[in-house]
Scaffold this motif. Structure first.
Motif, PDB file in Angstrom:
ATOM      1  N   GLY A   1     -51.632   5.658  -2.143  1.00 37.35           N
ATOM      2  CA  GLY A   1     -52.206   5.879  -0.820  1.00 37.35           C
ATOM      3  C   GLY A   1     -51.093   6.076   0.198  1.00 37.35           C
ATOM      4  O   GLY A   1     -51.192   5.677   1.358  1.00 37.35           O
TER       5      GLY A   1
ATOM      6  N   GLY B   1     -51.706   7.418   3.662  1.00 34.94           N
ATOM      7  CA  GLY B   1     -52.676   6.696   4.481  1.00 34.94           C
ATOM      8  C   GLY B   1     -51.996   5.759   5.461  1.00 34.94           C
ATOM      9  O   GLY B   1     -50.767   5.746   5.607  1.00 34.94           O
TER      10      GLY B   1
ATOM     11  N   SER C   1     -48.296   4.858   4.452  1.00 32.98           N
ATOM     12  CA  SER C   1     -47.237   5.562   5.200  1.00 32.98           C
ATOM     13  C   SER C   1     -46.351   4.582   5.969  1.00 32.98           C
ATOM     14  O   SER C   1     -45.143   4.782   6.086  1.00 32.98           O
ATOM     15  CB  SER C   1     -47.831   6.612   6.147  1.00 32.98           C
ATOM     16  OG  SER C   1     -48.666   6.008   7.124  1.00 32.98           O
TER      17      SER C   1
ATOM     18  N   ASP D   1     -50.477  10.046  -3.783  1.00 37.05           N
ATOM     19  CA  ASP D   1     -51.606  10.285  -2.874  1.00 37.05           C
ATOM     20  C   ASP D   1     -52.121  11.708  -3.077  1.00 37.05           C
ATOM     21  O   ASP D   1     -51.359  12.666  -2.982  1.00 37.05           O
ATOM     22  CB  ASP D   1     -51.159  10.104  -1.416  1.00 37.05           C
ATOM     23  CG  ASP D   1     -52.335   9.950  -0.457  1.00 37.05           C
ATOM     24  OD1 ASP D   1     -53.312  10.719  -0.576  1.00 37.05           O
ATOM     25  OD2 ASP D   1     -52.274   9.048   0.398  1.00 37.05           O
TER      26      ASP D   1
ATOM     27  N   ASP E   1     -54.905  12.828  -1.325  1.00 38.78           N
ATOM     28  CA  ASP E   1     -55.775  13.075  -0.168  1.00 38.78           C
ATOM     29  C   ASP E   1     -57.262  12.948  -0.502  1.00 38.78           C
ATOM     30  O   ASP E   1     -58.081  13.732  -0.030  1.00 38.78           O
ATOM     31  CB  ASP E   1     -55.486  14.445   0.466  1.00 38.78           C
ATOM     32  CG  ASP E   1     -56.038  14.548   1.893  1.00 38.78           C
ATOM     33  OD1 ASP E   1     -56.279  13.495   2.516  1.00 38.78           O
ATOM     34  OD2 ASP E   1     -56.235  15.683   2.374  1.00 38.78           O
TER      35      ASP E   1
ATOM     36  N   ARG F   1     -58.982  10.844   0.742  1.00 38.30           N
ATOM     37  CA  ARG F   1     -59.607  10.480   2.017  1.00 38.30           C
ATOM     38  C   ARG F   1     -60.279  11.696   2.658  1.00 38.30           C
ATOM     39  O   ARG F   1     -61.304  11.575   3.317  1.00 38.30           O
ATOM     40  CB  ARG F   1     -58.550   9.873   2.948  1.00 38.30           C
ATOM     41  CG  ARG F   1     -59.154   9.059   4.067  1.00 38.30           C
ATOM     42  CD  ARG F   1     -58.089   8.383   4.920  1.00 38.30           C
ATOM     43  NE  ARG F   1     -58.673   7.897   6.152  1.00 38.30           N
ATOM     44  CZ  ARG F   1     -59.221   6.704   6.327  1.00 38.30           C
ATOM     45  NH1 ARG F   1     -59.256   5.854   5.331  1.00 38.30           N
ATOM     46  NH2 ARG F   1     -59.746   6.351   7.480  1.00 38.30           N
TER      47      ARG F   1
ATOM     48  N   GLY G   1     -60.836  12.647   8.162  1.00 40.87           N
ATOM     49  CA  GLY G   1     -60.215  11.638   7.312  1.00 40.87           C
ATOM     50  C   GLY G   1     -58.990  12.105   6.559  1.00 40.87           C
ATOM     51  O   GLY G   1     -58.255  11.287   6.015  1.00 40.87           O
TER      52      GLY G   1
ATOM     53  N   THR H   1     -55.443  13.086   5.218  1.00 43.34           N
ATOM     54  CA  THR H   1     -54.126  12.520   5.553  1.00 43.34           C
ATOM     55  C   THR H   1     -53.007  13.559   5.474  1.00 43.34           C
ATOM     56  O   THR H   1     -51.831  13.205   5.538  1.00 43.34           O
ATOM     57  CB  THR H   1     -53.803  11.355   4.585  1.00 43.34           C
ATOM     58  OG1 THR H   1     -53.899  11.834   3.233  1.00 43.34           O
ATOM     59  CG2 THR H   1     -54.754  10.193   4.775  1.00 43.34           C
TER      60      THR H   1
ATOM     61  N   ASN I   1     -50.403  13.430   8.180  1.00 45.16           N
ATOM     62  CA  ASN I   1     -49.510  12.273   8.099  1.00 45.16           C
ATOM     63  C   ASN I   1     -48.443  12.489   7.025  1.00 45.16           C
ATOM     64  O   ASN I   1     -47.273  12.135   7.217  1.00 45.16           O
ATOM     65  CB  ASN I   1     -50.330  11.015   7.788  1.00 45.16           C
ATOM     66  CG  ASN I   1     -49.677   9.748   8.317  1.00 45.16           C
ATOM     67  OD1 ASN I   1     -48.769   9.785   9.141  1.00 45.16           O
ATOM     68  ND2 ASN I   1     -50.137   8.611   7.835  1.00 45.16           N
TER      69      ASN I   1
ATOM     70  N   ALA J   1     -54.060   2.548  -2.224  1.00 44.21           N
ATOM     71  CA  ALA J   1     -55.067   3.614  -2.353  1.00 44.21           C
ATOM     72  C   ALA J   1     -56.436   2.995  -2.602  1.00 44.21           C
ATOM     73  O   ALA J   1     -56.566   2.050  -3.382  1.00 44.21           O
ATOM     74  CB  ALA J   1     -54.695   4.539  -3.511  1.00 44.21           C
TER      75      ALA J   1
ATOM     76  N   HIS K   1     -53.508   5.961  11.439  1.00 44.18           N
ATOM     77  CA  HIS K   1     -54.844   5.988  10.851  1.00 44.18           C
ATOM     78  C   HIS K   1     -55.498   7.358  11.046  1.00 44.18           C
ATOM     79  O   HIS K   1     -55.554   7.868  12.157  1.00 44.18           O
ATOM     80  CB  HIS K   1     -55.723   4.927  11.507  1.00 44.18           C
ATOM     81  CG  HIS K   1     -56.566   4.178  10.526  1.00 44.18           C
ATOM     82  ND1 HIS K   1     -57.160   2.962  10.816  1.00 44.18           N
ATOM     83  CD2 HIS K   1     -56.917   4.450   9.251  1.00 44.18           C
ATOM     84  CE1 HIS K   1     -57.816   2.534   9.756  1.00 44.18           C
ATOM     85  NE2 HIS K   1     -57.701   3.426   8.803  1.00 44.18           N
ATOM     86  N   SER K   2     -56.017   7.932   9.943  1.00 47.58           N
ATOM     87  CA  SER K   2     -56.842   9.140  10.058  1.00 47.58           C
ATOM     88  C   SER K   2     -58.266   8.670  10.363  1.00 47.58           C
ATOM     89  O   SER K   2     -59.075   8.456   9.475  1.00 47.58           O
ATOM     90  CB  SER K   2     -56.801   9.939   8.751  1.00 47.58           C
ATOM     91  OG  SER K   2     -55.505  10.407   8.500  1.00 47.58           O
TER      92      SER K   2
END
Length: 356
Positions: free
Chosen positions: A9, A12, A16, A33, A35, A37, A45, A47, A50, A93, A218-219
């Motif tokens: 993750g 995230g 991150s 990761d 993604d 999200r 959401g 990422t 980021n 994650a 944060h997303s």
């Protein structure tokens, strides 16, 4: 101890923050990761933004793998590649939403529970001595906190000051005989498995049961990312739906920096099969109504809210964590951000991105 940290993750919020923190300490960071999200929560959401920002910032100290934690063989190969060089594993994650989990229970369980088992077994086979940190959740306690004798105040629900958990709920609260949500149940399975790998195999594992984990990375989306989504909605002048409890439900919030500082403390002096409630405690907490008042003041914009009387299934009416156990084990650690500081940090970091 190895010089590589494996972080899932990694694009995230917590991932991150961990990447930046441990890269700054001189470790080589391997990020995992893909993604998911974005799949869970759509464009809000994702990422990707980021990941791009982080990769530019950190450069050669960061190696990214777009790997799914459900890919058992893929994880095994990754861990085998770095082997004894791995000095730390941070498993951040997850599928993090109650509401989403009920739509796709198989996906939720495969990501949260089976994905965690995949990580543990890869670590056991290839880096058994590396501290293994897992970001769990206070939702492992289910709706048990809602049986507390709460009293209604003007802007929040609150515990009587003479209650044993007034300063925060500790790890002695039962996780049994409660409604967890499908998400909460999959995180219980992961949480207990991380403890078990510690006890059964003697691995240095730690479960951090977070309340509201938050920060500028944060997303933020409606289904996940409470404080960040409050600030995003005020800044973008979006309507925010408040679900139940008159908007007086209370959360303690911990800035990602403070959480990752706790990770570092554990890494330096690891223990076996520990569980820690982890949040802002009495230093950093607010109700939904209080969060909007603060966000409006910081952004200089009105809040557009809509009240939905029905609360989310299994949602906590009041949660403040006790970090006393962690502080007893690691007395140099403390919470440094409160809610106004967190919201201002989000505002300053995202004012070029979140615009009406």
């Amino acid at each position: 101890m190895g010089s590589v940290v494996v972080i899932t993750g990694s694009a995230g919020l917590i991932g991150s923050e961990s990447v930046r923190h441990f890269a700054a300490l001189g470790m080589d960071v391997v990020g995992v990761d893909n993604d998911m999200r974005g799949y869970f929560f759509g464009a809000d959401g994702s990422t990707k933004w980021n990941l791009e920002r982080m990769t530019k910032e950190i450069g050669d100290r960061y190696t990214h793998y777009s790997l799914d934690i459900r890919d058992r063989e893929g994880l095994g190969r990754l861990f085998a590649q770095y082997g004894k060089n791995i000095g730390l594993v941070i498993h951040a994650a997850a599928q993090p939403s109650h509401d989403w989990a009920a739509r796709e229970p198989y996906t939720d369980f495969d990501v949260n529970a089976v994905g965690t088992l995949n990580m543990l077994e890869s670590a056991r086979r290839h880096a058994i001595d590396a501290p293994f940190i897992f970001t769990s959740t206070n939702k492992v306690y289910g709706d048990t906190p809602n049986s507390l004798p709460l009293v209604e105040r003007e802007t929040r629900w609150e515990l009587p000051e003479d209650h044993k958990w007034y300063q925060g709920i500790d790890e002695t609260m039962t996780i049994d005989s409660s409604l967890h949500s499908i998400f909460g149940a999959s995180k219980v399975a992961a949480d207990v498995m991380v403890q078990e790998y510690g006890r059964y195999f003697g691995m240095p594992t730690a479960v951090f049961r977070g309340g509201t984990l938050t920060g500028p990375g944060h997303s933020a989306a409606e289904l996940h990312g409470f404080l960040a989504y409050v600030m995003r909605c005020v800044m973008e002048q979006r309507k925010y739906r408040i679900f139940g409890y008159k908007g007086k439900q209370v959360r303690d919030a911990i800035h990602s920096h403070d959480l990752v500082s706790a990770f570092e403390a554990f890494q330096k002096a690891p223990r076996v099969a520990e569980i820690y409630n982890m949040g802002g405690g009495r230093t950093s907490n607010c109700s939904v109504l209080e969060a909007f008042q603060l966000a409006s003041e910081i952004a200089g914009l009105p809040a557009d809210t809509e009240y939905v009387p029905e609360n989310r299934t299994g949602d906590h009416q009041w949660w403040i964590s006790s970090t006393a156990r962690f502080e007893e084990h690691y007395p140099d650690w403390k919470v440094t951000y409160d809610v106004p500081m967190i919201l201002r940090d989000m505002y300053e970091s995202n004012k070029d991105v979140w615009k009406a």
